[in-house]
Design a protein around this motif. Structure first.
Motif, short mmCIF file in Angstrom:
data_model
loop_
_atom_site.label_atom_id
_atom_site.label_comp_id
_atom_site.label_asym_id
_atom_site.label_seq_id
_atom_site.Cartn_x
_atom_site.Cartn_y
_atom_site.Cartn_z
N ILE A 1 0.86 -1.19 0.00
CA ILE A 1 0.00 0.00 0.00
C ILE A 1 0.89 1.24 0.00
O ILE A 1 1.75 1.39 0.87
N ASN A 2 0.68 2.09 -0.98
CA ASN A 2 1.47 3.31 -1.12
C ASN A 2 1.36 4.13 0.18
O ASN A 2 0.26 4.50 0.59
N PRO A 3 2.49 4.44 0.82
CA PRO A 3 2.43 5.17 2.09
C PRO A 3 1.98 6.62 1.94
O PRO A 3 1.73 7.28 2.94
N LEU A 4 1.82 7.10 0.71
CA LEU A 4 1.37 8.48 0.48
C LEU A 4 -0.15 8.58 0.32
O LEU A 4 -0.68 9.68 0.22
N LEU A 5 -0.84 7.44 0.33
CA LEU A 5 -2.30 7.48 0.17
C LEU A 5 -2.97 8.08 1.39
O LEU A 5 -2.45 8.01 2.51
N PHE A 6 -4.14 8.65 1.18
CA PHE A 6 -4.95 9.17 2.28
C PHE A 6 -5.54 8.00 3.07
O PHE A 6 -5.77 6.92 2.50
N PRO A 7 -5.80 8.19 4.36
CA PRO A 7 -6.35 7.10 5.17
C PRO A 7 -7.61 6.46 4.56
O PRO A 7 -7.78 5.24 4.63
N GLU A 8 -8.47 7.25 3.95
CA GLU A 8 -9.69 6.70 3.36
C GLU A 8 -9.36 5.75 2.21
O GLU A 8 -10.03 4.74 2.01
N GLN A 9 -8.32 6.09 1.42
CA GLN A 9 -7.90 5.21 0.33
C GLN A 9 -7.31 3.92 0.88
O GLN A 9 -7.56 2.84 0.34
N VAL A 10 -6.56 4.02 1.96
CA VAL A 10 -6.00 2.83 2.61
C VAL A 10 -7.15 1.95 3.09
O VAL A 10 -7.15 0.73 2.87
N GLY A 11 -8.15 2.54 3.72
CA GLY A 11 -9.31 1.79 4.19
C GLY A 11 -10.02 1.08 3.06
O GLY A 11 -10.43 -0.08 3.20
N HIS A 12 -10.16 1.77 1.93
CA HIS A 12 -10.80 1.15 0.76
C HIS A 12 -10.04 -0.10 0.33
O HIS A 12 -10.63 -1.15 0.08
N ILE A 13 -8.72 0.01 0.23
CA ILE A 13 -7.89 -1.12 -0.20
C ILE A 13 -8.03 -2.28 0.80
O ILE A 13 -8.23 -3.43 0.40
N LEU A 14 -7.92 -1.98 2.08
CA LEU A 14 -8.00 -3.03 3.10
C LEU A 14 -9.34 -3.76 3.04
O LEU A 14 -9.39 -4.98 3.17
N ASN A 15 -10.42 -3.01 2.85
CA ASN A 15 -11.75 -3.63 2.75
C ASN A 15 -11.95 -4.34 1.42
O ASN A 15 -12.56 -5.40 1.37
N ASP A 16 -11.45 -3.74 0.34
CA ASP A 16 -11.66 -4.29 -0.99
C ASP A 16 -11.11 -5.70 -1.14
O ASP A 16 -11.73 -6.55 -1.77
N CYS A 17 -9.95 -5.95 -0.56
CA CYS A 17 -9.36 -7.29 -0.71
C CYS A 17 -9.39 -8.09 0.58
O CYS A 17 -8.74 -9.13 0.70
N THR A 18 -10.15 -7.64 1.56
CA THR A 18 -10.36 -8.35 2.82
C THR A 18 -9.04 -8.74 3.49
O THR A 18 -8.74 -9.91 3.72
#
Length: 176
Positions: free
Chosen positions: A69-86
């Protein structure tokens, strides 16, 4: 072929091939001891560093799927990725954990947080372990083969500049 040769140089130090192999075996065994298994997704939310490198290879040795996960992403984008791929586990620094701890409350699949440096705050429902503890306590025995070449090895996400980040899946055969 040359286990004592230098394989990795970074500001945190230098590692030989043998040191990397031992550390990633220990880390992989720690992931398995924590209950992660073949096909489980592991988010890697770190700056470019030796712990990031070790996390990728440990995930693969454990038969898990690495999700950098790109460390420059916003927290909401990180949350999306974490939820998207479980994602079931995440490897991050204490500082990054503090940035996303509110987001993690809305990611019910996360059960394990591996922190690479300072403790960070963990008032969520996940179990927190320190990477240095895993590297000291776990066996350096190579994990038993837990995957085949067609198994998923990584999910790489776009930046999400045109919307939400989207993942591209790669098998172990794609990485060879």
């Amino acid at each position: 072929r040359y286990p004592s040769k230098e394989a990795l140089v970074q500001k945190e130090g230098r590692r030989s091939y043998a040191e990397i192999d031992s550390a990633t075996d220990r880390f992989a065994n720690g992931l398995r001891s924590a209950g992660l298994s073949r096909g489980d997704r592991i988010g890697i939310f770190l700056e470019k560093s030796i712990p990031e490198f070790l996390s990728l290879f440990a995930a693969w040795k454990a038969g898990c799927v690495a999700v950098p996960i790109n460390p420059l992403l916003f927290p909401e984008q990180v949350g999306h990725i974490l939820n998207d791929c479980t994602v079931r586990g995440i490897v991050t620094s204490g500082g990054k954990l503090n940035v996303i701890k509110e987001i993690l409350r809305n990611v019910p699949s996360v059960e394990l947080v591996v922190v690479t440096d300072e403790d960070g705050e963990t008032d969520g429902t996940w179990r927190r372990v320190r990477l240095d503890g895993i590297l000291k306590e776990e066996s350096a025995e190579p994990p038993k083969d837990n995957c085949i070449s067609q198994d998923l090895a990584a999910i790489l996400y776009t930046s999400g500049s045109t919307g939400k980040p989207k993942g591209v899946m790669l098998s172990h055969a794609n990485l060879l």
